[in-house]
Design a protein around this motif. Structure first.
Motif, PDB file in Angstrom:
ATOM      1  N   GLU A 176      20.738  11.784 -13.752  1.00 15.91           N
ATOM      2  CA  GLU A 176      19.564  11.294 -14.464  1.00 15.91           C
ATOM      3  C   GLU A 176      18.999  12.390 -15.365  1.00 15.91           C
ATOM      4  OE1 GLU A 176      16.629   9.425 -11.967  1.00 15.91           O
ATOM      5  OE2 GLU A 176      16.288   8.092 -13.656  1.00 15.91           O
ATOM      6  N   ASN A 179      20.958  12.486 -18.441  1.00 15.68           N
ATOM      7  CA  ASN A 179      20.628  11.371 -19.330  1.00 15.68           C
ATOM      8  C   ASN A 179      19.319  11.616 -20.067  1.00 15.68           C
ATOM      9  OD1 ASN A 179      22.863   9.882 -18.741  1.00 15.68           O
ATOM     10  ND2 ASN A 179      21.903   8.751 -17.080  1.00 15.68           N
ATOM     11  N   ILE A 180      18.329  12.108 -19.324  1.00 14.29           N
ATOM     12  CA  ILE A 180      17.021  12.319 -19.944  1.00 14.29           C
ATOM     13  C   ILE A 180      17.107  13.400 -21.013  1.00 14.29           C
ATOM     14  CG2 ILE A 180      14.664  13.135 -19.525  1.00 14.29           C
ATOM     15  CD1 ILE A 180      14.832  11.780 -16.779  1.00 14.29           C
ATOM     16  N   ASN A 182      19.668  14.263 -22.707  1.00 13.07           N
ATOM     17  CA  ASN A 182      20.378  13.683 -23.851  1.00 13.07           C
ATOM     18  C   ASN A 182      19.441  12.839 -24.699  1.00 13.07           C
ATOM     19  OD1 ASN A 182      22.863  14.782 -23.528  1.00 13.07           O
ATOM     20  ND2 ASN A 182      23.736  13.054 -22.447  1.00 13.07           N
ATOM     21  N   ALA A 183      18.654  11.994 -24.016  1.00 15.48           N
ATOM     22  CA  ALA A 183      17.728  11.119 -24.736  1.00 15.48           C
ATOM     23  C   ALA A 183      16.730  11.954 -25.532  1.00 15.48           C
ATOM     24  CB  ALA A 183      17.007  10.202 -23.760  1.00 15.48           C
ATOM     25  N   HIS A 184      16.285  13.057 -24.941  1.00 18.07           N
ATOM     26  CA  HIS A 184      15.300  13.890 -25.628  1.00 18.07           C
ATOM     27  C   HIS A 184      15.922  14.697 -26.769  1.00 18.07           C
ATOM     28  CE1 HIS A 184      12.054  13.726 -22.281  1.00 18.07           C
ATOM     29  NE2 HIS A 184      12.448  12.554 -22.711  1.00 18.07           N
ATOM     30  N   LEU A 185      17.177  15.091 -26.574  1.00 20.66           N
ATOM     31  CA  LEU A 185      17.878  15.789 -27.659  1.00 20.66           C
ATOM     32  C   LEU A 185      17.935  14.907 -28.896  1.00 20.66           C
ATOM     33  CD1 LEU A 185      21.016  17.580 -26.183  1.00 20.66           C
ATOM     34  CD2 LEU A 185      19.323  18.561 -27.718  1.00 20.66           C
ATOM     35  N   VAL A 186      18.276  13.632 -28.672  1.00 19.43           N
ATOM     36  CA  VAL A 186      18.361  12.692 -29.784  1.00 19.43           C
ATOM     37  C   VAL A 186      16.998  12.515 -30.446  1.00 19.43           C
ATOM     38  CG1 VAL A 186      18.763  10.265 -30.335  1.00 19.43           C
ATOM     39  CG2 VAL A 186      20.366  11.487 -28.903  1.00 19.43           C
ATOM     40  N   ARG A 187      15.948  12.657 -29.651  1.00 20.10           N
ATOM     41  CA  ARG A 187      14.616  12.478 -30.208  1.00 20.10           C
ATOM     42  C   ARG A 187      14.097  13.758 -30.881  1.00 20.10           C
ATOM     43  NH1 ARG A 187      10.023   9.531 -27.910  1.00 20.10           N
ATOM     44  NH2 ARG A 187       9.704   9.707 -30.134  1.00 20.10           N
ATOM     45  N   VAL A 189      13.847  16.928 -29.386  1.00 24.46           N
ATOM     46  CA  VAL A 189      13.284  17.989 -28.549  1.00 24.46           C
ATOM     47  C   VAL A 189      14.280  19.136 -28.534  1.00 24.46           C
ATOM     48  CG1 VAL A 189      12.522  18.624 -26.233  1.00 24.46           C
ATOM     49  CG2 VAL A 189      12.109  16.323 -27.098  1.00 24.46           C
ATOM     50  N   VAL A 208       8.426  15.114 -16.603  1.00 21.15           N
ATOM     51  CA  VAL A 208       7.615  13.930 -16.299  1.00 21.15           C
ATOM     52  C   VAL A 208       8.471  12.684 -16.038  1.00 21.15           C
ATOM     53  CG1 VAL A 208       5.874  12.356 -17.202  1.00 21.15           C
ATOM     54  CG2 VAL A 208       5.568  14.813 -17.450  1.00 21.15           C
ATOM     55  N   PRO A 209       9.396  12.336 -16.960  1.00 22.00           N
ATOM     56  CA  PRO A 209      10.237  11.185 -16.647  1.00 22.00           C
ATOM     57  C   PRO A 209      10.999  11.349 -15.339  1.00 22.00           C
ATOM     58  CG  PRO A 209      10.656  11.943 -18.887  1.00 22.00           C
ATOM     59  CD  PRO A 209       9.692  12.890 -18.283  1.00 22.00           C
ATOM     60  N   ILE A 212       8.593  10.791 -12.403  1.00 19.44           N
ATOM     61  CA  ILE A 212       8.216   9.383 -12.281  1.00 19.44           C
ATOM     62  C   ILE A 212       9.358   8.553 -11.707  1.00 19.44           C
ATOM     63  CG2 ILE A 212       7.717   7.317 -13.667  1.00 19.44           C
ATOM     64  CD1 ILE A 212       5.773   8.977 -15.261  1.00 19.44           C
TER      65      ILE A 212
END
Lengths: 271, 582
Positions: A176, A179-180, A182-187, A189, A208-209, A212
């Motif tokens: 996880e 994945n997070i 990766n998601a933030h890299l694309v955004r 960060v 935080v993600p 949670i």
């Protein structure tokens, strides 16, 4: 490619040994590494070195941990050990009031005999302790460890199951986390070049993600466990009974006897 | 006769909430009944399930009014473990309901808690591993299993406690079609062979609804309809689909609309085979003038829209990628996508879809092969450069959230852009409006509903000047209403000439909204073409990891078996256009 610090299947003495007794044995050996902790000199270094060599020999023979596997795992701990060695060697005079003999001096840097020996001593101690942990981790099936804790060491099963779920979730959480990030890299960060700075900001934003989803997962698991009657009674049926071999008991007692004699030896000769 | 389960006047409010999650529920269930429970996201389905097995209120607290009796036991007065031998519950996410490391330990977990004899436990492990067809995995590590296998283990581990009723709360939502099929098979046998009472909660039930004794529709915490599925759908199907927003099987949607047009489709069908029979029986049905209809109704691929100059926006050749653990996730993949196309990327779990996506956005670099996306070389460009032109919406929207309000969340994407502040503000507001999120501007992203989170995650991408948008399984666990809303929005943004690539298992969405389909299997791109060609490809190669749409199967059967001279279509709207009342 084999992963460092992961259990591997084999049927060596240590693989078959009961994990609780294995832990006891490791504690005994660890104690021996801390006994001779007086003035830093070459004799204490030799002392540590002997113990370290013994531990490695035991790891290779009783644990059938191959050289390659051992190097892969221990290499994780060599840098911190080396760092401490350098630190002690350089800054020993500033951490003690005892007299010292310096080998080399350049402004505030003073390399001393005492510092060098103490540095080597501490570094060896780190290597001994980590090697012992490596023996334990590489030869102990996680499931067997928790079972032994619950059945042999009589740890309450609720705590045992906390360990189980932790062990089960580590790979999930790691995935996880990937994945997070990766998601933030694309955004956007962090930076395009994955440097230390980028890693830190990715870690910060993913906390935080991660927390949670961790809390949600914990809730879901506890509801699922409750639904299946977890915690109904003080005891649970044990389907897989752990058998402690006599050999384990003899082995640990023998080590204990050696340790006691070693202590007496040290006291008697006032070393 | 005494009912197995009796719920009277149940109203429940979660701790710290004002509005009840479910209100005034009255429900009676007989032993051996098979019930399907449906409703939009957040309607209280899961809450009801937790009430039945006593977790609510015994564990979760909250405000509980009314009474539930399970085989005569008042659930409020008995501990959860006492109820656990009467009712077992299986949850949506297999990863957060299994708490052991080894398969057989998971099965013995329940009975061990209840101090069942060891010999008895060993017997039940064998029996139920066999029942879910996983006997060969007895000593496997749970984390090595596929999602479908884990979910079957979750079912088996509930069964070893010998409950009389099993509740399954969205058991197939997280699975691919193959995994889901395995679960459906097990559920059928639970009811028919083991004679258990089954309560199935799910969004997608087309392959099992015909077996159900009862269908219950829940909306906003109350029971709207309860009765024989045929009867309920025939009478209220329109309302259930259009207003409540529940995804009822396509075949029933079609039957409802045909009936509304004045035909008599009777008996009301729940499966394709039944529909064929009922439609052929209806003599007043006549086929409209055929040939033209089908081609007219299809959305043309960009190639066919003559006014556009064809421009390849994605063009990759011979991509290969291997993970450090040795898995070859992408093998020699070559394809190109034209600007403005909407393409589905399909394939079973682990076939390399997401990895291919990660190569296009630059999260992974290919081992060999080259590719150009939006005029950027994927080998040479950094994620930063690529992500300015390519949007990637991840499977779990929460993974993408960084800030604490929807506005900031979208504005974050513009952080490194050189727009003026006023321009940024304008862009964020426009995107909020486009995705119908304006009223949540200040809301914390984590406090949104499932559908809203998904829309926010898309908004964060759309605020940039994108050329390509990749969506990774955007429909997982979303109800019918959310899906059609999402697709409306996606179509709207596609009109601005944005190229869209959707990773999905849902062939129905692919066929209805998208121009083309790519199919991956075991790292290779095995098919790339129009959806209709895909159906034939699947049938010729006997591939069963994607379900062909019900309407497609229906029109094909009507043509071959019913000798009706109709074109083959795959969507309810198109099917309706084929017929007229005489």
């Amino acid at each position: 490619m084999r992963k460092a610090l992961a259990y591997f299947k084999e049927d060596s003495f240590f693989h078959e040994m009961d994990p609780t007794f294995k832990m006891l044995w490791i504690i005994l050996i660890s104690i021996s590494a801390f006994l001779k902790n007086t003035e830093p000199d070459y004799s204490s270094v030799i002392n540590q070195l002997i113990i370290y060599i013994l531990v490695i020999i035991i790891a290779f023979t009783l644990g059938t941990i191959g050289l390659l596997r051992y190097i892969k795992s221990i290499s994780l701990f060599v840098p911190p050990a080396f760092f401490i060695l350098i630190y002690k060697a350089l800054f020993y005079p500033y951490t003690t009031t005892k007299p010292f003999t310096s080998i080399y001096e350049l402004s505030f840097i003073k390399i001393t005999y005492e510092g060098l020996f103490e540095g080597i001593g501490v570094a060896l101690r780190i290597l001994i302790l980590t090697s012992l942990s490596i023996i334990f981790i590489l030869t102990t099936e996680p499931k067997k460890m928790v079972q032994s804790l619950m059945q042999v060491a009589k740890v309450p099963y609720r705590i045992g199951y906390t360990l189980y779920t932790a062990l089960r979730f580590i790979p999930l959480i790691y995935e996880e986390y990937k994945n997070i990030t990766n998601a933030h890299l694309v955004r956007g960060v962090g930076f395009s070049k994955i440097g230390l700075h980028s890693k830190i900001s990715l870690f910060k934003s993913s906390i935080v993600p991660l927390i949670i989803s961790g809390i949600r997962r914990a809730q879901e698991v506890s509801i699922a466990m409750d639904s299946r009657g977890f915690g109904a009674y003080k005891k649970r049926t044990v389907v897989d009974k752990i058998k402690v071999r006599n050999l384990d008991i003899v082995f640990v007692s023998f080590t204990f006897f050696l340790l006691i004699s070693y202590i007496f030896f040290l006291i008697y000769y006032k070393i | 006769m005494n009912k197995f389960l009796k719920i009277s006047n149940l109203t429940y409010t979660y701790q710290g909430e004002d509005k009840p999650a479910i209100s005034n529920i009255n429900l009676e269930i007989d032993e051996g009944e098979f019930i399907v429970l449906m409703g939009p996201s957040g309607c209280g389905k899961s809450t009801l399930a937790l009430c039945i097995n006593g977790i609510i209120p015994n564990v979760l607290g909250g405000e509980f009014e009314g009474r539930i009796e399970l085989e005569g036991l008042n659930t409020q007065e008995h501990e959860v473990y006492e109820l656990s031998t009467k009712v077992g519950i299986v949850f949506q996410n297999p990863d957060s309901q299994l708490c052991n490391l080894i398969v057989k330990d998971e099965l013995s977990f329940g009975p061990e808690n209840l101090l069942v004899e060891k010999s008895e436990i060993l017997k039940s492990i064998g029996e139920y591993l066999n029942f879910v067809a996983l006997s060969h995995k007895e000593n496997s590590n749970i984390y090595e299993l596929s999602g479908g296998e884990k979910q079957r283990i979750a079912i088996a581990s509930v069964l070893t406690m010998y409950p009389k009723m099993v509740i399954l709360d969205e058991p197939t939502s997280n699975l691919d079609p193959i995994g889901a099929r395995g679960i459906i098979k097990v559920i059928k046998e639970l009811n028919k062979k083991k004679n258990l009472t089954v309560l199935l909660i799910d969004h997608e039930v087309s392959s099992i609804l015909y077996l159900a004794d009862r269908l219950i529709i829940l909306d906003e915490g109350t029971i709207m309809y309860d009765g024989n599925p045929r009867y309920i759908l025939e009478k209220y199907g329109d309302n259930i689909f259009k207003n409540i927003g529940v995804r009822i099987p396509k075949i029933t949607q079609l039957a409802v609309r045909l009936n509304k047009k004045g035909f008599k489709i009777s008996p009301f069908p729940l499966t394709v085979k039944e529909a064929v029979k009922s439609i052929l029986k209806e003599k007043t049905i006549e086929v409209k003038e055929k040939e033209k209809l089908y081609t007219e109704s299809r959305v043309g691929s960009v190639e066919e829209k003559a006014e556009f100059v064809i421009e390849k926006i994605i063009d990759v050749k011979g991509l290969n990628f291997k993970y450090p653990n040795g898995t070859r996730a992408v093998k020699d993949v070559t394809f190109s996508i034209n600007k403005g196309d909407m393409v589905a990327l399909m394939g079973k779990n682990g076939s390399g879809k997401t990895t291919l996506g990660s190569l296009l956005i630059g999260l992974n670099k290919p081992d060999s092969g080259k590719g150009v996306v939006a005029n950027l070389d994927i080998n040479k460009s950094s994620i930063n450069e690529l992500s300015k032109k390519i949007g990637y919406v991840f499977q779990y929207p929460e993974h993408q959230f960084i800030t604490s309000s929807c506005y900031d969340e979208i504005a974050f994407s513009l952080k490194s852009e050189k727009f003026k502040e006023s321009e940024k503000k304008h862009r964020v507001e426009k995107v909020l409006e486009l995705l119908e999120l304006t009223e949540f501007t200040e809301r914390n992203p984590f406090n949104l509903s499932m559908g809203q989170k998904r829309r926010l995650s898309i908004a964060t991408m759309l605020v940039k000047d994108l050329e390509v948008l990749i969506l990774d399984e955007p429909f997982t666990g979303q109800d019918g209403k959310n899906i059609s809303k999402l697709m409306d929005i996606i179509q709207k943004i596609n009109n601005n000439n944005l190229t869209i690539l959707i990773i999905t298992h849902d062939l129905y969405i692919a066929s209805k909204y998208l121009n083309k389909v790519m199919l991956m299997d075991n790292g290779e791109l095995v098919f790339y073409g129009k959806t209709f060609e895909l159906y034939n490809f699947l049938e010729i190669n006997k591939l069963r990891y994607i379900n062909t749409p019900q309407i497609f199967r229906l029109s094909k059967l009507l043509k071959t078996e019913g000798k009706l001279d109709i074109p083959i279509v795959d969507d309810v709207d198109e099917f309706m256009k084929l017929f007229e009342v005489t």
